[in-house]
Design an enzyme around this catalytic site. Structure first.
Site, PDB file in Angstrom:
ATOM      1  N   HIS A  93       7.014   5.654  -9.172  1.00 21.83           N
ATOM      2  CA  HIS A  93       7.214   4.531  -8.210  1.00 21.83           C
ATOM      3  C   HIS A  93       5.459   4.419  -8.322  1.00 21.83           C
ATOM      4  CE1 HIS A  93       5.922   2.016  -4.851  1.00 21.83           C
ATOM      5  NE2 HIS A  93       6.730   2.314  -4.636  1.00 21.83           N
ATOM      6  N   GLU A 165       7.032  -3.351 -10.139  1.00 24.05           N
ATOM      7  CA  GLU A 165       6.556  -3.927  -9.495  1.00 24.05           C
ATOM      8  C   GLU A 165       4.716  -3.970  -9.779  1.00 24.05           C
ATOM      9  OE1 GLU A 165       9.253  -2.162  -5.359  1.00 24.05           O
ATOM     10  OE2 GLU A 165       7.742  -0.467  -6.680  1.00 24.05           O
TER      11      GLU A 165
END
Ligand code: PGA
Length: 256
Positions: A93, A165
């Site tokens: 992430h 993302e």
């Protein structure tokens, strides 16, 4: 292919709050067989929630883990310890990359360790605002994808999920902007093209690719109708139960 709706709770909710949320979600959620609902609580809550969850309805994900199985690694949790507790783990992430200094080499080892421990890695990749401004998006995406999958053999590729993302679209970014479905389309095509070059056409077609970045019930449908998008990774909106359920409902409606 199933549609994946993943809620990344980040560093939010006490164990008690997480348990109450899960209880309500289990009560309210119809059993949508073709929507895979996943929540990623903080590490503390994983064990108790794994005893509470009905895995036919909801799966658990870790937000991070370390690639060594055991040893002198103070403060870490291993995939071996998570085996049987979670089905998925978010890896790479952007908050791990930029706040905790994780690079592609470490991320690749985590992806390998997850697969070895029968946990499906959700490999996150995405360019920052300045990389985008300098026209480097395609290079960053390819580097992070190739780098993160470095240790994954052809036969294990079907155990991997990729999440695009864009860092500039994540709600915690200082001046977060919404990605347009066209922005997402362009990068998802590039992801599949890169996978095709590395692993072949069939692998590229079968790999689940998710999108994340300020996803909410109003924009979820737009992202889910982008060809090649198989699900969503929601952060802040997943903290509000009604919004998370609405996103799941959207996924059910727009299912292809
Ligand atoms: P956001 O977070 O939905 O709050 O933008 C998504 C993520 O960081 O995974």
């Amino acid at each position: 292919m199933k549609t994946y709706i993943v809620g990344n709770w980040k560093l939010n909710f006490t164990v008690g709050e997480a348990s109450v949320y899960l209880h309500k979600l289990l009560q309210k959620l119809p059993n949508y067989r073709d929507v895979e609902v996943v929540v990623a609580p903080s590490t503390m809550a994983l064990q108790p929630l794994s005893l509470q969850v009905d895995r036919h309805k909801i799966k658990l994900a870790a937000q991070n883990a370390f690639y060594r199985d055991y040893g002198a690694y103070t403060g870490e949790t291993s995939f071996t310890q998570l085996y049987g507790v979670v089905d998925y783990c978010i890896i790479g992430h952007s908050e791990r990359r930029y706040l905790f200094g994780e690079d592609d080499k470490m991320i690749a080892k985590k992806v390998e360790a997850a697969i070895r421990n029968k946990i499906t890695p959700i490999l996150c990749i995405g360019e920052t605002e300045s990389e985008r401004a300098f026209g480097e998006t395609a290079d960053v995406i390819r580097d992070q994808l190739i780098g993160g999958l470095r240790e994954v053999s052809e036969e294990d590729l079907d155990k991997v999920i990729v999440a695009y993302e864009p860092v500039w679209a994540i709600s915690s970014a200082k001046s977060a902007k919404l990605a347009s479905p066209d922005d997402v389309d362009e990068v998802v095509k590039l992801i599949r093209k890169t996978i095709e070059e590395l692993y072949g056409k069939e692998a590229a077609e079968n790999m689940p690719v998710l999108f994340g970045g300020s996803v909410n019930p109003s924009n979820a449908g737009g992202y889910l109708t982008v060809p090649g998008v198989n699900g969503l990774l929601a952060g802040s909106s997943s903290l509000i139960l009604s919004q998370f359920i609405d996103i799941i409902d959207v996924a059910k409606r727009v299912q292809r």
